[in-house]
Scaffold this motif. Structure first.
Motif, PDB file in Angstrom:
ATOM      1  N   ASP A 178      42.150  24.658  48.879  1.00  0.00           N
ATOM      2  CA  ASP A 178      42.701  24.337  50.203  1.00  0.00           C
ATOM      3  C   ASP A 178      42.903  25.574  51.071  1.00  0.00           C
ATOM      4  O   ASP A 178      42.782  25.512  52.298  1.00  0.00           O
ATOM      5  CB  ASP A 178      44.055  23.621  50.059  1.00  0.00           C
ATOM      6  CG  ASP A 178      43.923  22.233  49.454  1.00  0.00           C
ATOM      7  OD1 ASP A 178      42.867  21.607  49.628  1.00  0.00           O
ATOM      8  OD2 ASP A 178      44.881  21.795  48.796  1.00  0.00           O
ATOM      9  N   MET A 179      43.216  26.693  50.448  1.00  0.00           N
ATOM     10  CA  MET A 179      43.717  27.854  51.185  1.00  0.00           C
ATOM     11  C   MET A 179      42.755  28.429  52.216  1.00  0.00           C
ATOM     12  O   MET A 179      43.188  28.983  53.220  1.00  0.00           O
ATOM     13  CB  MET A 179      44.110  28.956  50.195  1.00  0.00           C
ATOM     14  CG  MET A 179      45.397  28.656  49.446  1.00  0.00           C
ATOM     15  SD  MET A 179      45.639  29.709  47.999  1.00  0.00           S
ATOM     16  CE  MET A 179      45.367  31.336  48.694  1.00  0.00           C
ATOM     17  N   GLY A 180      41.454  28.315  51.992  1.00  0.00           N
ATOM     18  CA  GLY A 180      40.503  28.904  52.933  1.00  0.00           C
ATOM     19  C   GLY A 180      40.157  28.023  54.104  1.00  0.00           C
ATOM     20  O   GLY A 180      39.410  28.429  55.003  1.00  0.00           O
ATOM     21  N   ASN A 181      40.700  26.800  54.124  1.00  0.00           N
ATOM     22  CA  ASN A 181      40.392  25.836  55.172  1.00  0.00           C
ATOM     23  C   ASN A 181      41.564  25.713  56.137  1.00  0.00           C
ATOM     24  O   ASN A 181      42.697  26.058  55.800  1.00  0.00           O
ATOM     25  CB  ASN A 181      40.074  24.484  54.527  1.00  0.00           C
ATOM     26  CG  ASN A 181      38.971  24.615  53.494  1.00  0.00           C
ATOM     27  OD1 ASN A 181      37.809  24.789  53.813  1.00  0.00           O
ATOM     28  ND2 ASN A 181      39.357  24.580  52.214  1.00  0.00           N
ATOM     29  N   TYR A 182      41.301  25.203  57.345  1.00  0.00           N
ATOM     30  CA  TYR A 182      42.331  25.220  58.389  1.00  0.00           C
ATOM     31  C   TYR A 182      43.609  24.534  57.944  1.00  0.00           C
ATOM     32  O   TYR A 182      44.709  24.960  58.297  1.00  0.00           O
ATOM     33  CB  TYR A 182      41.795  24.558  59.667  1.00  0.00           C
ATOM     34  CG  TYR A 182      41.878  23.053  59.652  1.00  0.00           C
ATOM     35  CD1 TYR A 182      42.947  22.376  60.231  1.00  0.00           C
ATOM     36  CD2 TYR A 182      40.896  22.286  59.014  1.00  0.00           C
ATOM     37  CE1 TYR A 182      43.038  21.002  60.192  1.00  0.00           C
ATOM     38  CE2 TYR A 182      40.986  20.916  58.963  1.00  0.00           C
ATOM     39  CZ  TYR A 182      42.044  20.277  59.548  1.00  0.00           C
ATOM     40  OH  TYR A 182      42.140  18.913  59.494  1.00  0.00           O
ATOM     41  N   TYR A 183      43.475  23.454  57.147  1.00  0.00           N
ATOM     42  CA  TYR A 183      44.668  22.726  56.724  1.00  0.00           C
ATOM     43  C   TYR A 183      45.444  23.478  55.640  1.00  0.00           C
ATOM     44  O   TYR A 183      46.573  23.094  55.308  1.00  0.00           O
ATOM     45  CB  TYR A 183      44.304  21.315  56.234  1.00  0.00           C
ATOM     46  CG  TYR A 183      43.263  21.286  55.126  1.00  0.00           C
ATOM     47  CD1 TYR A 183      43.629  21.440  53.794  1.00  0.00           C
ATOM     48  CD2 TYR A 183      41.917  21.105  55.422  1.00  0.00           C
ATOM     49  CE1 TYR A 183      42.688  21.421  52.782  1.00  0.00           C
ATOM     50  CE2 TYR A 183      40.968  21.082  54.416  1.00  0.00           C
ATOM     51  CZ  TYR A 183      41.352  21.238  53.102  1.00  0.00           C
ATOM     52  OH  TYR A 183      40.395  21.226  52.100  1.00  0.00           O
ATOM     53  N   GLY A 184      44.844  24.541  55.092  1.00  0.00           N
ATOM     54  CA  GLY A 184      45.525  25.366  54.101  1.00  0.00           C
ATOM     55  C   GLY A 184      45.883  26.739  54.642  1.00  0.00           C
ATOM     56  O   GLY A 184      46.088  27.680  53.870  1.00  0.00           O
ATOM     57  N   ALA A 185      45.964  26.864  55.963  1.00  0.00           N
ATOM     58  CA  ALA A 185      46.295  28.157  56.571  1.00  0.00           C
ATOM     59  C   ALA A 185      47.704  28.581  56.204  1.00  0.00           C
ATOM     60  O   ALA A 185      48.628  27.763  56.169  1.00  0.00           O
ATOM     61  CB  ALA A 185      46.151  28.070  58.091  1.00  0.00           C
ATOM     62  N   GLY A 186      47.865  29.863  55.927  1.00  0.00           N
ATOM     63  CA  GLY A 186      49.188  30.409  55.649  1.00  0.00           C
ATOM     64  C   GLY A 186      50.026  30.477  56.906  1.00  0.00           C
ATOM     65  O   GLY A 186      49.546  30.226  58.018  1.00  0.00           O
ATOM     66  N   VAL A 187      51.288  30.817  56.744  1.00  0.00           N
ATOM     67  CA  VAL A 187      52.206  30.926  57.868  1.00  0.00           C
ATOM     68  C   VAL A 187      52.664  32.374  57.998  1.00  0.00           C
ATOM     69  O   VAL A 187      52.964  33.039  57.012  1.00  0.00           O
ATOM     70  CB  VAL A 187      53.415  29.978  57.699  1.00  0.00           C
ATOM     71  CG1 VAL A 187      54.215  30.305  56.443  1.00  0.00           C
ATOM     72  CG2 VAL A 187      54.315  30.009  58.929  1.00  0.00           C
TER      73      VAL A 187
END
Length: 476
Positions: A178-187
């Motif tokens: 998930d992390m590399g996709n827009y919905y898995g963007a960090g904050v």
């Protein structure tokens, strides 16, 4: 005469009460029958369903089954994060972002010092969803303020100060896929353009490479494209693989031959992207940036750079849209970044705890105090629902949704919920989990608050949704 009227009124109340009781019993029977048919279907042979239905007017439970079993929430958790924030922070809460400079501006317009943007977690900075807050508008505000000081050249650093959240953070329970996709963007303390990049592909025959046609990824990242063309109708199966501060972005999976869709990836370092865009905008407006752009995540590791923010002077503060406006898009478009930023604000304001899991624990404690909900009914690890480890009961979700109806901001909150299957409700989808929670007024005028969660179902998502809609239709 007085006694006669008293008896008459009492009789009327008994009749009305009897009618209401009959209607309530009929409603419960209808829901129970529909639920039994739903849960006995082949899709849930190895799964579990939980349903809570509350009479919105009286607050009484109309129907519940497995209501105290904690299940994965997916994005239905967003309503709990929203309601907690609106109740605790208030609908008018905003996130500030400050622009500073250090040093002095000489007679020919040279700033012998640094330009600093200091963030406090605004998730909407540069977002195209807000006309007064999109990237072009924000950059123009900063440029105008810099030019108003007479600055024509910056002999110093352009610094993205994102130390408030210790740089770009991703919840520890999120999945690598998930992390590399827009919905898995960090904050980050400095989010920018919803921490996402766009990529468009050119397709060929199925099985052959799908080449990148265009993208807006800055040059300091290396993109390694391994995406192939999928069959017609196969859709979007492209995944980005990267992590906070990664310089490599891998693209893998398939892009359907007949697909016409822009793929959105997450930004490994949103603060760096922000100062990159600001430096470009200044240069395009003939303001020379002589030195480099940098973030505090890098700056604080560099022993050779000190006093970078000494005697800083504020130029401008930009306030985010109001929380109620952020919550609107948070629920309408299910933007996970917004949830993580809001959760950190909840933790910070209520207990000076900005770490994601600490803040999530505080949400459970908040509802334990407010509604006497046992903390075991709310075990969460993020604010958006992307963590597969989240467990919340349908009872807790429905009770929090019911509570919201008595708050002064409820009408605006409700407007932000999507309309799905002709009902006002928030959906949630994550591997093996589907959920809906919302509000519905029946044909007889009875209003309901409901939460329906299922886990480990069998079969396609579309088919399962239709079965859930059929169940929820009994509330219409």
């Amino acid at each position: 005469m007085r006694r006669f009227f008293s008896c008459l009124c009492l009789s009327a109340l008994l009749v009305v009460g009897g009618i209401e009781t009959t209607f309530a019993q009929e409603a419960k029977t209808k829901i129970q029958n529909a639920y039994q048919q739903f849960k006995n279907g082949p899709s849930l042979t190895n799964g579990v369903a939980a349903l809570t239905v509350i009479n919105s007017k009286t607050g009484q439970i109309v129907f519940e089954e497995n209501s105290k079993i904690g299940l994965p929430t997916a994005s239905t958790l967003k309503v709990m994060t929203s309601i907690t924030a609106l109740d605790l922070l208030g609908p008018d809460y905003t996130f500030p972002t400050h622009l500073y400079y250090t040093g002095a501006v000489d007679s020919i317009g040279t700033l012998n010092g640094n330009l600093i943007i200091e963030g406090f977690g605004d998730p909407t900075l540069g977002s195209e969803r807000y006309p007064t807050h999109n990237a072009e508008t924000v950059l123009n505000k900063w440029k105008a303020a810099i030019k108003a000081l007479g600055i024509k050249q910056i002999n110093g650093l352009v610094i993205a100060d994102d130390k408030f959240y210790k740089g770009n953070q991703v919840p520890g329970t999120w999945m690598w896929t998930d992390m590399g996709n827009y919905y898995g963007a960090g904050v980050s303390a400095l989010n920018w353009k919803e921490n996402a990049y766009d990529v468009d592909f050119s397709v060929s025959r199925p099985g052959a490479a799908a080449s990148i046609k265009s993208h807006n990824i800055p040059p300091f990242y290396q993109v390694i494209n391994e995406v192939t063309t999928g069959a017609n109708g196969s859709g979007d199966n492209v995944y980005g693989y990267s992590a906070p501060y990664s310089k490599l972005i891998y693209l893998r999976g398939t892009y359907g031959a007949d697909l016409k869709k822009t793929i959105e990836l997450s930004t490994p370092d949103p603060a760096l992207s922000l100062v990159y865009d600001l430096s470009k905008a200044l240069t395009a407006d003939s303001i020379v940036v002589a030195d480099s752009m940098i973030t505090t995540a890098t700056l604080l590791k560099n022993a050779g750079i000190s006093n970078w923010d000494a005697n800083k002077q504020k130029i401008l503060t930009i306030q985010s849209p109001k929380l109620i406006e952020i919550v609107h898009w948070f629920n309408q478009k299910s933007i996970n970044l917004y949830g993580e930023a809001i959760l950190k604000a909840i933790g910070g304001i209520s207990a000076n705890k900005y770490e994601t899991e600490d803040a999530a624990t505080l949400v459970a404690k908040y509802w334990e105090n407010k509604l006497k909900l046992p903390v075991g009914e709310i075990k969460t690890y993020d604010g958006s629902g992307l963590s597969p480890q989240n467990r919340v009961t349908s009872n807790a979700l429905a009770r929090v949704m019911q509570y919201a109806q008595g708050r002064p901001w409820f009408a605006d909150f409700k407007k932000g919920l999507p309309t799905i299957n002709g009902m006002t409700m928030k959906s949630g989808t994550i591997g093996g989990t589907l959920g809906y929670t919302g509000y519905q007024t029946a044909a007889d005028g009875t209003s309901y608050t409901f939460s329906l969660l299922i886990n480990n179902y069998h079969g396609g998502v579309g088919r399962m949704r239709q079965q859930m809609f059929k169940l929820l239709d009994v509330l219409k």
